[in-house]
Design a protein around this motif. Structure first.
Motif, PDB file in Angstrom:
ATOM      1  N   VAL A 207     -17.432 -21.218  -4.628  1.00 29.78           N
ATOM      2  CA  VAL A 207     -16.392 -21.408  -5.564  1.00 29.78           C
ATOM      3  C   VAL A 207     -15.669 -20.744  -6.277  1.00 29.78           C
ATOM      4  CG1 VAL A 207     -16.071 -23.193  -7.288  1.00 29.78           C
ATOM      5  CG2 VAL A 207     -17.018 -24.662  -5.715  1.00 29.78           C
ATOM      6  N   LEU A 208     -16.604 -19.744  -6.589  1.00 37.47           N
ATOM      7  CA  LEU A 208     -15.861 -19.108  -7.976  1.00 37.47           C
ATOM      8  C   LEU A 208     -15.241 -17.456  -7.163  1.00 37.47           C
ATOM      9  CD1 LEU A 208     -19.360 -18.441  -9.900  1.00 37.47           C
ATOM     10  CD2 LEU A 208     -17.063 -19.242 -11.045  1.00 37.47           C
ATOM     11  N   ILE A 209     -15.255 -18.069  -5.803  1.00 35.92           N
ATOM     12  CA  ILE A 209     -14.972 -16.625  -5.432  1.00 35.92           C
ATOM     13  C   ILE A 209     -13.525 -17.492  -4.611  1.00 35.92           C
ATOM     14  CG2 ILE A 209     -14.516 -15.266  -3.040  1.00 35.92           C
ATOM     15  CD1 ILE A 209     -17.345 -15.052  -2.445  1.00 35.92           C
ATOM     16  N   LEU A 210     -12.994 -18.677  -4.160  1.00 39.07           N
ATOM     17  CA  LEU A 210     -12.014 -19.344  -4.229  1.00 39.07           C
ATOM     18  C   LEU A 210     -11.471 -19.623  -5.335  1.00 39.07           C
ATOM     19  CD1 LEU A 210     -13.048 -22.171  -0.901  1.00 39.07           C
ATOM     20  CD2 LEU A 210     -11.373 -19.984  -1.093  1.00 39.07           C
ATOM     21  N   LEU A 211     -12.073 -19.738  -6.866  1.00 41.53           N
ATOM     22  CA  LEU A 211     -11.608 -19.352  -7.921  1.00 41.53           C
ATOM     23  C   LEU A 211     -10.346 -18.213  -8.220  1.00 41.53           C
ATOM     24  CD1 LEU A 211     -11.067 -21.859 -10.376  1.00 41.53           C
ATOM     25  CD2 LEU A 211     -13.197 -21.236 -11.276  1.00 41.53           C
ATOM     26  N   SER A 212     -10.992 -17.112  -8.445  1.00 41.06           N
ATOM     27  CA  SER A 212     -10.678 -15.975  -8.484  1.00 41.06           C
ATOM     28  C   SER A 212      -9.614 -15.928  -7.900  1.00 41.06           C
ATOM     29  CB  SER A 212     -11.887 -14.982  -8.620  1.00 41.06           C
ATOM     30  OG  SER A 212     -11.919 -15.306  -7.150  1.00 41.06           O
ATOM     31  N   PHE A 213      -9.304 -16.043  -6.359  1.00 37.79           N
ATOM     32  CA  PHE A 213      -7.963 -15.916  -5.631  1.00 37.79           C
ATOM     33  C   PHE A 213      -7.084 -17.133  -5.944  1.00 37.79           C
ATOM     34  CE2 PHE A 213     -10.958 -13.301  -2.908  1.00 37.79           C
ATOM     35  CZ  PHE A 213      -9.937 -12.367  -2.739  1.00 37.79           C
ATOM     36  N   GLY A 214      -7.563 -18.177  -6.128  1.00 39.65           N
ATOM     37  CA  GLY A 214      -6.646 -19.214  -6.294  1.00 39.65           C
ATOM     38  C   GLY A 214      -5.813 -18.767  -7.274  1.00 39.65           C
ATOM     39  N   LEU A 215      -6.732 -18.630  -8.757  1.00 43.81           N
ATOM     40  CA  LEU A 215      -6.139 -18.936  -9.825  1.00 43.81           C
ATOM     41  C   LEU A 215      -5.484 -17.289 -10.020  1.00 43.81           C
ATOM     42  CD1 LEU A 215      -8.893 -19.612 -12.592  1.00 43.81           C
ATOM     43  CD2 LEU A 215      -7.068 -20.938 -11.332  1.00 43.81           C
ATOM     44  N   ALA A 216      -5.316 -16.405  -8.729  1.00 44.31           N
ATOM     45  CA  ALA A 216      -4.137 -15.384  -9.312  1.00 44.31           C
ATOM     46  C   ALA A 216      -2.883 -16.100  -8.551  1.00 44.31           C
ATOM     47  CB  ALA A 216      -4.440 -14.481  -8.577  1.00 44.31           C
ATOM     48  N   THR A 217      -3.235 -16.549  -8.065  1.00 48.80           N
ATOM     49  CA  THR A 217      -1.464 -17.652  -7.131  1.00 48.80           C
ATOM     50  C   THR A 217      -1.158 -18.298  -8.308  1.00 48.80           C
ATOM     51  OG1 THR A 217      -2.456 -19.126  -6.509  1.00 48.80           O
ATOM     52  CG2 THR A 217      -2.090 -17.255  -5.361  1.00 48.80           C
ATOM     53  N   ARG A 218      -1.915 -17.980  -9.614  1.00 45.11           N
ATOM     54  CA  ARG A 218      -0.683 -19.195 -10.077  1.00 45.11           C
ATOM     55  C   ARG A 218       0.292 -17.938 -11.368  1.00 45.11           C
ATOM     56  NH1 ARG A 218       0.128 -23.508  -9.070  1.00 45.11           N
ATOM     57  NH2 ARG A 218       0.803 -24.248 -11.399  1.00 45.11           N
ATOM     58  N   ILE A 219       0.130 -17.069 -11.196  1.00 49.61           N
ATOM     59  CA  ILE A 219       0.368 -15.907 -11.879  1.00 49.61           C
ATOM     60  C   ILE A 219       1.595 -15.409 -11.021  1.00 49.61           C
ATOM     61  CG2 ILE A 219       0.127 -13.227 -13.028  1.00 49.61           C
ATOM     62  CD1 ILE A 219      -3.103 -13.871 -12.993  1.00 49.61           C
ATOM     63  N   ALA A 220       1.871 -15.900 -10.124  1.00 46.89           N
ATOM     64  CA  ALA A 220       2.738 -14.643  -9.107  1.00 46.89           C
ATOM     65  C   ALA A 220       2.186 -15.305  -7.867  1.00 46.89           C
ATOM     66  CB  ALA A 220       2.873 -13.025  -9.464  1.00 46.89           C
ATOM     67  N   SER A 221       2.828 -15.656  -7.232  1.00 44.87           N
ATOM     68  CA  SER A 221       3.174 -16.264  -5.436  1.00 44.87           C
ATOM     69  C   SER A 221       3.167 -15.026  -4.963  1.00 44.87           C
ATOM     70  CB  SER A 221       3.907 -16.700  -4.778  1.00 44.87           C
ATOM     71  OG  SER A 221       4.150 -16.683  -3.333  1.00 44.87           O
ATOM     72  N   PRO A 222       1.880 -14.816  -4.101  1.00 46.20           N
ATOM     73  CA  PRO A 222       1.938 -14.147  -2.835  1.00 46.20           C
ATOM     74  C   PRO A 222       2.423 -13.991  -2.209  1.00 46.20           C
ATOM     75  CG  PRO A 222      -0.562 -15.647  -2.635  1.00 46.20           C
ATOM     76  CD  PRO A 222       1.208 -16.005  -4.070  1.00 46.20           C
ATOM     77  N   ALA A 223       4.059 -14.222  -1.988  1.00 47.34           N
ATOM     78  CA  ALA A 223       5.065 -13.993  -0.976  1.00 47.34           C
ATOM     79  C   ALA A 223       5.529 -12.933  -1.816  1.00 47.34           C
ATOM     80  CB  ALA A 223       5.933 -15.156  -1.081  1.00 47.34           C
ATOM     81  N   SER A 224       5.477 -12.451  -2.980  1.00 45.69           N
ATOM     82  CA  SER A 224       6.075 -11.305  -3.589  1.00 45.69           C
ATOM     83  C   SER A 224       5.501 -10.147  -3.970  1.00 45.69           C
ATOM     84  CB  SER A 224       6.531 -11.296  -5.403  1.00 45.69           C
ATOM     85  OG  SER A 224       5.145 -12.104  -5.623  1.00 45.69           O
ATOM     86  N   ALA A 225       6.031  -9.291  -4.107  1.00 45.89           N
ATOM     87  CA  ALA A 225       4.592  -7.819  -3.552  1.00 45.89           C
ATOM     88  C   ALA A 225       4.028  -7.830  -5.060  1.00 45.89           C
ATOM     89  CB  ALA A 225       5.413  -6.528  -3.811  1.00 45.89           C
ATOM     90  N   LEU A 226       4.077  -8.172  -6.480  1.00 46.33           N
ATOM     91  CA  LEU A 226       3.449  -8.342  -7.661  1.00 46.33           C
ATOM     92  C   LEU A 226       2.468  -9.669  -7.235  1.00 46.33           C
ATOM     93  CD1 LEU A 226       2.883  -8.362 -10.249  1.00 46.33           C
ATOM     94  CD2 LEU A 226       4.456 -10.217 -11.202  1.00 46.33           C
ATOM     95  N   GLY A 227       2.596 -10.578  -6.366  1.00 46.82           N
ATOM     96  CA  GLY A 227       1.808 -11.840  -6.549  1.00 46.82           C
ATOM     97  C   GLY A 227       0.470 -11.089  -5.032  1.00 46.82           C
TER      98      GLY A 227
END
Length: 283
Positions: A207-227
């Motif tokens: 859960v913590l691993i998925l949360l750490s990656f999942g919350l990151a997508t709320r900052i920027a989409s992985p479709a972008s270089a920043l994301g």
């Protein structure tokens, strides 16, 4: 895998990564990243506040064994794993952002972790944290394995750009080979250790691993270089710092094993993301 081999692989991955990235970065790339305060601040808040607090709440909610809870807490709360920079480069992410967040996470963690660990010291029966010794060893590692090779690479890029362009991919290959060897060795060494944990402990790690990656997508989409940079900079935790803290806190062997098992599960997901982003994300 012996401790000496593990140390050599970690060092080769860290130094190779920072040299490769330094040979491709300009000083203006770092200042550009620092001028874009919103993603930097959000990345720091996620890594240094939200994820540590979420880790504490989840662990106490599940009532895990003390040693397991202590190990998972350290793994989940320690931000700034240096392989995030290499993986960001591998998937054509914003390496300037990854490097900036890596350095800031490592520095600010030294201020954030002592009060966090003091707050849970009673329930987890933790010894007092030798904060000065943690800072000394962490800053020494940051200087030797991250800042120094990064600075050398950036200076060489400004002085001999053609040489830098030729050698950056070679250092990256060394770093990738070291990282893949380290992950493979971790899988061979620790896959069997999963049986030592109950379902609640393994579920907490996942859960913590998925949360750490999942919350990151709320900052920027992985479709972008920043994301893509945010994704790895938040999802990959600083296992070296977590293991150092476990040693200095004199935690039992099960706590160290919990950190390594967290890393094993984390890198399983990382390999999948690495493959998926290289296959589907735009360069």
């Amino acid at each position: 895998m012996t401790e000496t081999l593990q140390f050599l692989l970690v060092a080769a991955q860290a130094i190779g990564t920072m040299l490769a990235v330094g040979l491709e970065l300009r000083w203006v790339d770092i200042t550009r990243t620092l001028s874009q305060t919103r993603p930097v601040v959000l990345g720091l808040v996620l890594n240094l506040l939200l994820l540590p607090v979420a880790t504490v709440l989840l662990l106490f909610g599940l009532h895990l064994p003390e040693a397991v809870a202590a190990g998972v807490l350290l793994a989940g709360a320690c931000a700034g794993g240096n392989s995030a920079v290499l993986l960001t480069r591998n998937v054509h992410g914003d390496t300037a952002y990854a490097v900036t967040l890596l350095c800031l996470n490592n520095l600010l963690s030294l201020a954030v972790l002592p009060p966090l660990l003091a707050g849970v010291a009673g329930p987890l029966q933790l010894a007092p944290l030798p904060a000065l010794e943690v800072a000394r060893q962490a800053l020494l590692g940051l200087a030797i394995y991250m800042l120094a090779p990064l600075a050398v690479g950036m200076v060489l890029r400004s002085r001999v750009p053609l040489w830098a362009a030729r050698w950056a991919p070679r250092f990256a290959r060394i770093a990738n080979l070291s990282l893949l060897t380290l992950i493979l060795a971790m899988m061979l060494a620790h896959a069997k250790d999963l049986a030592q944990f109950d379902l609640a402990s393994l579920a907490a790690m996942l859960v913590l691993i998925l949360l750490s990656f999942g919350l990151a997508t709320r900052i920027a989409s992985p479709a972008s270089a920043l994301g893509r940079a945010v994704l790895f900079s938040s999802g990959i935790r600083n296992l070296s710092l977590a293991l150092l803290l476990a040693q200095l806190l004199q935690l039992p062997a099960l706590a160290t094993l919990s950190i390594l098992t967290y890393g094993f599960l984390m890198y399983l997901l990382v390999l999948g993301l690495w493959w998926a982003l290289n296959r589907y994300a735009p360069a």
